[in-house]
Design a protein around this motif. Sequence first.
Motif, PDB file in Angstrom:
ATOM      1  N   THR A 191       0.933  -1.394   0.000  1.00  0.00           N
ATOM      2  CA  THR A 191      -0.031  -0.073   0.055  1.00  0.00           C
ATOM      3  C   THR A 191       0.934   1.270  -0.104  1.00  0.00           C
ATOM      4  OG1 THR A 191      -1.683  -0.999   1.296  1.00  0.00           O
ATOM      5  CG2 THR A 191      -1.702   1.094   1.200  1.00  0.00           C
ATOM      6  N   SER A 192       0.479   2.102  -0.869  1.00  0.00           N
ATOM      7  CA  SER A 192       1.191   3.300  -0.770  1.00  0.00           C
ATOM      8  C   SER A 192       0.350   4.727  -0.520  1.00  0.00           C
ATOM      9  CB  SER A 192       2.303   3.651  -2.115  1.00  0.00           C
ATOM     10  OG  SER A 192       1.499   3.254  -3.161  1.00  0.00           O
ATOM     11  N   PHE A 193       0.741   5.758  -0.088  1.00  0.00           N
ATOM     12  CA  PHE A 193       0.240   6.943   0.044  1.00  0.00           C
ATOM     13  C   PHE A 193       0.221   7.925  -0.873  1.00  0.00           C
ATOM     14  CE2 PHE A 193       0.555   5.233   4.318  1.00  0.00           C
ATOM     15  CZ  PHE A 193      -0.511   6.007   4.982  1.00  0.00           C
ATOM     16  N   LYS A 194      -0.977   8.520  -1.068  1.00  0.00           N
ATOM     17  CA  LYS A 194      -0.987   9.598  -2.037  1.00  0.00           C
ATOM     18  C   LYS A 194      -0.363  10.973  -1.103  1.00  0.00           C
ATOM     19  CE  LYS A 194      -4.346  12.017  -3.668  1.00  0.00           C
ATOM     20  NZ  LYS A 194      -5.673  12.235  -4.263  1.00  0.00           N
ATOM     21  N   ILE A 195       0.747  11.462  -1.267  1.00  0.00           N
ATOM     22  CA  ILE A 195       0.930  12.665  -0.388  1.00  0.00           C
ATOM     23  C   ILE A 195       0.804  14.064  -1.230  1.00  0.00           C
ATOM     24  CG2 ILE A 195       2.761  13.519   0.828  1.00  0.00           C
ATOM     25  CD1 ILE A 195       3.738  10.685   1.213  1.00  0.00           C
ATOM     26  N   VAL A 237      -3.010  10.595   2.036  1.00  0.00           N
ATOM     27  CA  VAL A 237      -4.174  10.084   1.544  1.00  0.00           C
ATOM     28  C   VAL A 237      -3.835   8.613   1.377  1.00  0.00           C
ATOM     29  CG1 VAL A 237      -6.049   9.947   0.196  1.00  0.00           C
ATOM     30  CG2 VAL A 237      -5.505  11.971   0.770  1.00  0.00           C
ATOM     31  N   TYR A 241      -5.653   4.378   0.971  1.00  0.00           N
ATOM     32  CA  TYR A 241      -6.720   3.693   1.048  1.00  0.00           C
ATOM     33  C   TYR A 241      -6.589   2.534   1.821  1.00  0.00           C
ATOM     34  CZ  TYR A 241     -10.903   2.003  -1.336  1.00  0.00           C
ATOM     35  OH  TYR A 241     -12.339   1.350  -1.682  1.00  0.00           O
ATOM     36  N   ARG A 262      -4.876  -5.272  -5.130  1.00  0.00           N
ATOM     37  CA  ARG A 262      -3.710  -4.636  -5.340  1.00  0.00           C
ATOM     38  C   ARG A 262      -2.507  -5.639  -5.478  1.00  0.00           C
ATOM     39  NH1 ARG A 262      -4.025  -0.596  -0.478  1.00  0.00           N
ATOM     40  NH2 ARG A 262      -6.157  -0.698   0.091  1.00  0.00           N
ATOM     41  N   THR A 273       5.275  12.018  -3.107  1.00  0.00           N
ATOM     42  CA  THR A 273       4.833  10.476  -3.374  1.00  0.00           C
ATOM     43  C   THR A 273       5.930  10.042  -4.215  1.00  0.00           C
ATOM     44  OG1 THR A 273       2.436  11.409  -3.539  1.00  0.00           O
ATOM     45  CG2 THR A 273       3.152   9.084  -4.149  1.00  0.00           C
ATOM     46  N   TYR A 292       8.600   6.989  -2.685  1.00  0.00           N
ATOM     47  CA  TYR A 292       8.431   5.503  -3.341  1.00  0.00           C
ATOM     48  C   TYR A 292       9.191   5.342  -4.391  1.00  0.00           C
ATOM     49  CZ  TYR A 292       4.459   5.365  -0.261  1.00  0.00           C
ATOM     50  OH  TYR A 292       3.573   5.300   0.904  1.00  0.00           O
ATOM     51  N   LEU A 326      -1.686   2.653  -7.732  1.00  0.00           N
ATOM     52  CA  LEU A 326      -0.658   2.267  -6.709  1.00  0.00           C
ATOM     53  C   LEU A 326      -1.287   2.412  -5.420  1.00  0.00           C
ATOM     54  CD1 LEU A 326       2.420   1.997  -7.058  1.00  0.00           C
ATOM     55  CD2 LEU A 326       2.609   4.368  -6.822  1.00  0.00           C
ATOM     56  N   VAL A 327      -2.144   3.500  -5.245  1.00  0.00           N
ATOM     57  CA  VAL A 327      -2.725   3.867  -3.619  1.00  0.00           C
ATOM     58  C   VAL A 327      -3.828   2.765  -3.350  1.00  0.00           C
ATOM     59  CG1 VAL A 327      -3.525   5.770  -2.640  1.00  0.00           C
ATOM     60  CG2 VAL A 327      -1.936   6.095  -4.112  1.00  0.00           C
TER      61      VAL A 327
END
Lengths: 381, 1133
Positions: A351-355, A367, A369, B285, B547, B551, B729-730
Amino acid sequence: MSHSRDVLHFSGHESLRHRLVLSILSGKPLKIDKIRPDDKNPGLRDFEISLLRLLEKVTNGTVFEISLTGTAILVRPGVIFGGAITHDCPLSRSVGYFLEPLIMIAPFSKKPFNLTLKGITTDDKDLSASCLQLPLVHTVLLTPLCTQADLIRTVTLPHLELFGISDGLELRIKKRGSMPQGGGEVQFLCPVVKQLKILNFVDPGKIKRIRGIAHAVRVSPQFSNRMIEAARSVLNRYIPDIYLYSDVYKGEDSGKSPGYALTLLAESTTSVLHSAEAISEAGVAPEDIALRASRALLTEIRRGGCVDRKHQCLVLLYMVLGSEDVGRVLMSEPTERTIQFLRDIKDVFGTSFKITPVEDSTDLLYVCYGMGFINVNRSLA
Amino acid sequence: MDDKPHKAHRAAQSGNKADKKGKGKEKQHGFNEKAFAPKSGRRAERQGRRAAEKDQTRLHVPLVDRTPDEQPPPVIVAIVGPPGVGKSTLIKSLVRRYTKQSLNEIRGPVTVVSGKKRRLTFIECNNDLNSMIDVGKVADLVLLMIDGSFGFEMETFEFLNVLQAHGFPKVIGVLTHLDLIKKAATLKDTKKALKKRFWTEIYQGAKLFYFSGVLNGRYPDTEIMNLSRFIGVMKFRPLVFRNQHPYLLADRLEDLTPREEIRSSKGKCDRTVTVYGYLRGTNLRMGTKVHIPGVGDLDMKDVQVLGDPCPPPDADSEKRRKLSEKKKLLVHAPMSDVGGVVYDKDAVWVNVPGNFTRGNTDVPQGEGEKMVMDLQDVDETLEDVVARSDIKLLGSSSKNLVVDPSSSRLPAADIDDEEAESDDGDDDSEASYVSDIEDKTDEEDDLDQGKHIFGVHGGDTGRSTLRLGHRTTDKLSTMLEHQNGGIEYADSDSDLEDGDIRIGPRDDVMGDDDLAADDAPHWKTDLGGKAARAFDSSGRKRRKDWTKLIYSSALPPAQLLKKLTEDQPEGDPDEDEDEFFRMAKGQADEERMDMSKDPALMEDSKEWQDDDMLDSIRHLFITGEAEPQDGERIEQGEDGSSREGSEEGESEAGDADADQSAGIRLTADARAQALASKKEALKRKFDEQYDDPDAAKQDFYDEKKEEIAKQQTLNRAEFVGVDADTRALVEGHSPGSYVRIELTSVPCEMVEHFDPRRPLIVGGLLPAEQQFGFVQVRIKRHRWYTRTLKTNDPLIFSLGWRRFQTVPIYSLDDHSIRMRMLKYTPEHMHCYATFYGPIALPNTGFCAFNSVGADTAAFRVSATGVVLDIDRSVKIVKKLKLTGAPYKIFKNTAFVKDMFNSALEVAKFEGANIKTVSGIRGQIKKALPKPDGAFRATFEDKVLMSDLIFLRAWYSIQPRRFYNPVTSLLLTNDTRWSGMRLTGQVRREQGLSAPQSINSTYKAVDRPARRFNPLRVPRKLQSALPYASKPKLMKPQNRLTYMQKRAVVLEPEEKKALAVIQQIRAIRKDQVSKRREKQEERKEVRRKKQEKDEGRLAEKRKEERKEHMRLAGIKSKREVEKEEGGSRKRQKT
């Protein structure tokens, strides 16, 4: 049954605690190598070993394999079990070091946590145990006896309440112990949840009150009053609603070494908590300690955001673990630990964040999910 | 009779009747509110209560529906029933109804558009239990087909029980073959009986359709239309398990394994396979593992969203109420033969009806035909071909053209940078640069600017920090590593930006671009212009893209932050030099602690001594004024925030005025915003004061529902403007999208034995579900399963996505103290079972089978239940009784032997409670030296030598770590999966009998009579006792009594009387015996007569039976002849 490619592989001793937490939560085996390979004293330190032992106690079926040199470990995580556990922490780190990772996994255990940690309750590296709880701001008023290990109690625990962990969440500071001898004791109680609520925390609000605890053990009680006075000299200009408590532990409860510290806490209209802390140092007057704490608090306040920098990791982890919805939080720029933590989260949970930056502010909007993490350990029987 | 019509009835025009009627009619008008009014207060109260109760039944736990509103995945409609019931006919009829196309053969799922908002995927489920289980896990709606002329079959009931265990989807019953029942009355009765049974299985009032017969190979159009209308308006409640897992029903499978590898391994190598289908459930995912029921756990190598092959009509094209005829033609069934196109597992076949068929070697083929055939035979993509080719783009290039598949698939993906390093470490920068032909537009910009300052480094010592630009002015960008291609772009501005921001070309840079002028391909021509346009459109200030920094950069966080905080607008090269020749200095001497407090906080406290500085944050407190604009200015200026600094670092002179104007606009905007927020606050205050506070009050249910709806709108709103890659991705791939999943190391049998008639499901696994452990479940043997279940017998579970065989141990909670093992499951009662296997979330339902093969006619669902607990160890105990015998008895102490074998064992049990059979309790004290294992024990009373002494202990047992997945998809359709067999089965097959322990055989029990000593009470004590307690005489009297000793002599009269009585008795006796004899004679006669009659009757019956059998024989003979000789008959005619 785990295949070798499922093993999480990291190197270096940094973020050891976070990686252990992620491994235990995800159930994926973890391999960490190159732990201080070039050091004069290579391998794991005593407090890290102690942490592993503690994790072994709170889980069922966890296997730690430490290499001969101590520079590599392999962790096969088990089930988070909880229950009543007592642990003696080494004097090299305070109880905060041990408490921080345990707070991350405690809500997902099989039985409610009832953890007693003995050792140093306040030091300059980790959250002092008193930093971690907000309704405490009120309880502190009534019972000035329970204070330091204070950051965890007054700040960290209120953050857990944002995620729906509240009933039975408590940190009791039974004895205070300063460096270097320790002798303190804290008790951490945490309930079990099925799933975390998702967080939506984007309004920082304005600071409406400041609370503080000045504690002193095995020194003149006057010290805490001196600290309070000095802190007020800085903070009084902003807001009238400032209560700083003097908390002096005596006799048995005051541990083995002398020491004093000031913990400050600013709360905003939307219950954002900013905290700062300074602890006694040899050859520094208590007034200077107080100034240091209050200035650090101001720095924190200026940084803004809804979560202070010490708790970024905790909040972000809980957001990832939350229900399958969009979680948003406003925070200042990520710290070094946070950046590494975000990368680790991506490796472990995918999972990654939207920053994204926010208009007219230095703050960032994080943000994610939620992955809908459900507490499998919770038993129905 | 007479045909004269009756006189018509004339209604009364006047009188009582007329009056009544008129009034009655008047009353009929409209709604009569009095009709349901309560007659009394009590009745009113009762009615109110009932209404409230009924209202409560409406409520369910509010569940979040994860299915998106726009573009939901097609509803899976499974058609289930025994063979020959008309499943294919129904699908064909429905497909025909929706698409006006007729399919010849149904293979695999068929997707059609059924309405403006709804698509349907039909799947036919064959009669195999494995398929039924899998279909039950994914179907949203089940059309349960029942042969009306036959009735329910066992499989139907089994399927319903499977459904029940895995969350009940909607079920509609369909009765077919009703035309075979000729008699109307029988038809009515059958319908009624079947409906009753169906209702008890599903719920009272469940919908059941009756199909009358088949016309032109389809069911009648009106009946199909009615069914389709029902399907069209059906609402679905989300099921918990499907709301937690992503899943996909594959409608197509392709094998991507290189042919050569297959050939060289004789088809036995692991395959790389892609499956296609609509994503359902939750978001999928990357990095999650998937499970294919019947195959096993697999890793996803790649997930790609494809264009929807069967898109729902969009709003623009479909303005009208009904679906347009054009849209109706859409059908997606890759494995069936729609329009003559069949997607095979590794090719697409076009069926051209005519003289040419593939594989027909006898017919001479023309050049064109051959070419087409060759095209069909191509077994690798262009990509593979290019990968193998030796094409060089430029003559001077030292490296061949390569295609990086990962970059072409997932531009934003995180690619192993090691690989990247090795790629460009060894060759010249230009060549490697050019080679990366597949890369996307960002790189195109970079190319134009010509800043290919690739790492001039040795390659192995450092990571990206060494790969820094030397000529750049953009300090920031230098630290970024470009991850996309095989190379790092040391300074590409676009790395720092959102995807759509481009930077205008800079003259100086253009100057030293050596490529741009001459060898530039045509796509490069207007790059500058494009970039400028893009920049204009973006308009706003550039910011750091956190981001991306976090990442996609490989920099360790410390260096990343250091770079960001240090702002040097001029990006001095010395700094870079420093970075380049970084000392391998000492993390060794200054250890970086893992600590949560920020040491930096202490450092910068000096600045707070300034009063201005202190005032600058006043607006952050409630006492401060409403955030002055200049206040913020000061703040930003003073703390030299990293944002400002870094921006300056990047921005060129051209940016400066844009910046300013933006700033002005910003302040204006801010003012307007502040005003708006103020107004909003005022309005809220007004509302609070004057609105009715109770009006907005809601009950718990509505509150929760609103909360859910609010969160869902937020979820949708958050990702509105975000590009697909970031979204993936998110939040992962959202349900409803048509995806292609690439799976690696798939067993070859799955591809070889792939049969589209068996459902292929790809179910996503939660992180916890990939682990193994002991699972405790609550289980109940099914009422219809005839045999009992035994501990340690293998059982096949269908739990979560998986089907597996494992060995459970049954147990019951014994007084909440211990889990006590049970040998067998109890009758009509739940018990616990513990087994080793993959972990499932607590509260997941399951069903269990003893065998999934079709070898039994009996009911196969042997148990159902729910998961309770997960753990890594279990504590189940069974009772163990140790017995011993006393060999020496003192008062309350006894020496006991034969219980243990050594003193050590005794030591282990010191203090344990023991008991005699007669119930005297005691305790083990200490081991005795002499006979091994003997011990001293004390009791609450004196024990007897004959007493047996036992120790009740608990012996803990562990479930066997046995897990065997049911790999039904790896077998051909007709081979039977065989797992672990029961012991009895093994013995039977090997002709062995059960071993018998000699100790277990029954022997005659020899119980010698015990002689008890008499109880002797001392005389002294006896006399002191009260009479009731005195011992009574025990022995019978052996002396004659007084009366016995006396002789009796009769008087003469007495004698006479006695004689007379005797005589009378004798006469009477004689009479009775005579009478009895006579009666016997009479009976004998009667018996004889009866016998005669019965003989006659039997004769008659025999005759009758004979006649009947003769007739039946003739009849059956005729029937046989009729069946056999139908053709003969026809031949005759």
